[in-house]
Design an enzyme around this catalytic site. Structure first.
Site, PDB file in Angstrom:
ATOM      1  N   SER A 269       0.220  -1.167   0.347  1.00  0.00           N
ATOM      2  CA  SER A 269      -0.168  -0.184   0.396  1.00  0.00           C
ATOM      3  C   SER A 269       1.170   0.956  -0.097  1.00  0.00           C
ATOM      4  CB  SER A 269      -0.776  -0.096   1.106  1.00  0.00           C
ATOM      5  OG  SER A 269      -1.408   0.798   1.036  1.00  0.00           O
TER       6      SER A 269
ATOM      7  N   TYR B  42      -2.342  -1.017  10.007  1.00  0.00           N
ATOM      8  CA  TYR B  42      -2.563  -2.025   8.707  1.00  0.00           C
ATOM      9  C   TYR B  42      -1.234  -1.563   8.507  1.00  0.00           C
ATOM     10  CZ  TYR B  42      -4.394  -1.299   3.910  1.00  0.00           C
ATOM     11  OH  TYR B  42      -4.087  -1.645   2.603  1.00  0.00           O
TER      12      TYR B  42
END
Length: 251
Positions: A143, A156
């Site tokens: 990401s 995350y």
């Protein structure tokens, strides 16, 4: 030549925001996709769209990725039925958002279980077939958040950093068997994940201000990269993280 025809792809989170369209693209390209997801509505949409186009090589399994014993059992059964997985794509993720000090350790570990540890199980099941064939592709979905710029996403971001680390470790270890391991790092794509932002228009401006390319990303941008990394054409590329973010992060 970039081709994934007749490859069997294990794809976690395959009915999600980016997973849905990329799964359909793999099917259109002649691959068999074993799609893992646990969202009934999205699974139904994926099945309906695949049926509408006559894409018959879709196998859907509803699994709880945090239940490792059940996941392993299901994957071993499916692997035996399809003759092994040629490609494993670790895409599924959860993304709670709140200040770091408000997370319990258990909440952080829950993110790690789904975003990282479930992918480890997938690779453990897929690896023997790949080694036996002398060919395999493992793709981890990282990401843009890994590069900083977002608050309140500590678990995350931690999980995506772990996937980048595993990409490099696995690439080194599995290369001798003809297996490549790479990661892609999507930028800020319009998916359900953006619903955590209270000001959608302001967030879009934020994204475009950071990108060199002044449009939002589309699922096809991800599909093109996945198709390449899953093909023979990428056989000499391993241990890399490819940023697909419109020029947000540059190296």
């Amino acid at each position: 030549m970039i081709s994934v025809a007749d490859k069997t792809i294990l794809y976690t989170g395959a009915a999600g925001g980016l997973g849905m369209e990329t799964t359909l693209d793999f099917l259109r390209a002649g691959a068999r996709v074993v799609a893992l997801d646990n969202n009934p509505a999205k699974i139904a949409d994926l099945a309906r769209l695949a049926e509408r186009e006559g894409l018959g090589k879709l196998m859907i399994r509803t699994v709880d990725l945090s239940d490792f014993a059940a996941l392993r059992h299901e994957l071993e059964n499916v692997s035996a039925a399809v003759g092994g997985f040629d490609v494993v794509i670790n895409n599924a993720a959860i993304y709670p958002s709140k200040p770091f000090e408000e997370y319990s350790l258990e909440e952080m570990q829950a993110v790690q279980r789904v975003n990282v540890d479930a992918g480890i199980v997938c690779v453990q099941v897929g690896l023997p077939h790949m080694r036996e064939r002398g060919w395999g592709r493992i793709i981890n979905i990282a990401s843009v958040t890994f590069y900083g710029g977002w608050a309140n996403l500590s678990p995350y971001v931690q999980s995506k950093g772990a996937l980048v680390g595993l990409t490099r470790a696995w690439a080194r270890e599995f290369g001798a068997y003809g297996i490549t391991v790479n990661a892609i790092s999507p930028g800020a794509f319009p998916t359900d994940a953006e619903k955590i932002h209270p000001d959608p228009e302001g967030y879009t401006r934020f994204v475009l201000d950071h990108q060199a390319i002044k449009r939002r990303g589309a699922p096809g941008d991800i599909s093109n990269a996945l198709m390449f990394l899953a093909s023979d054409a990428a056989g000499f590329i391993t241990g890399q993280t490819l940023n697909i973010d419109g020029g947000w992060v540059m190296h």
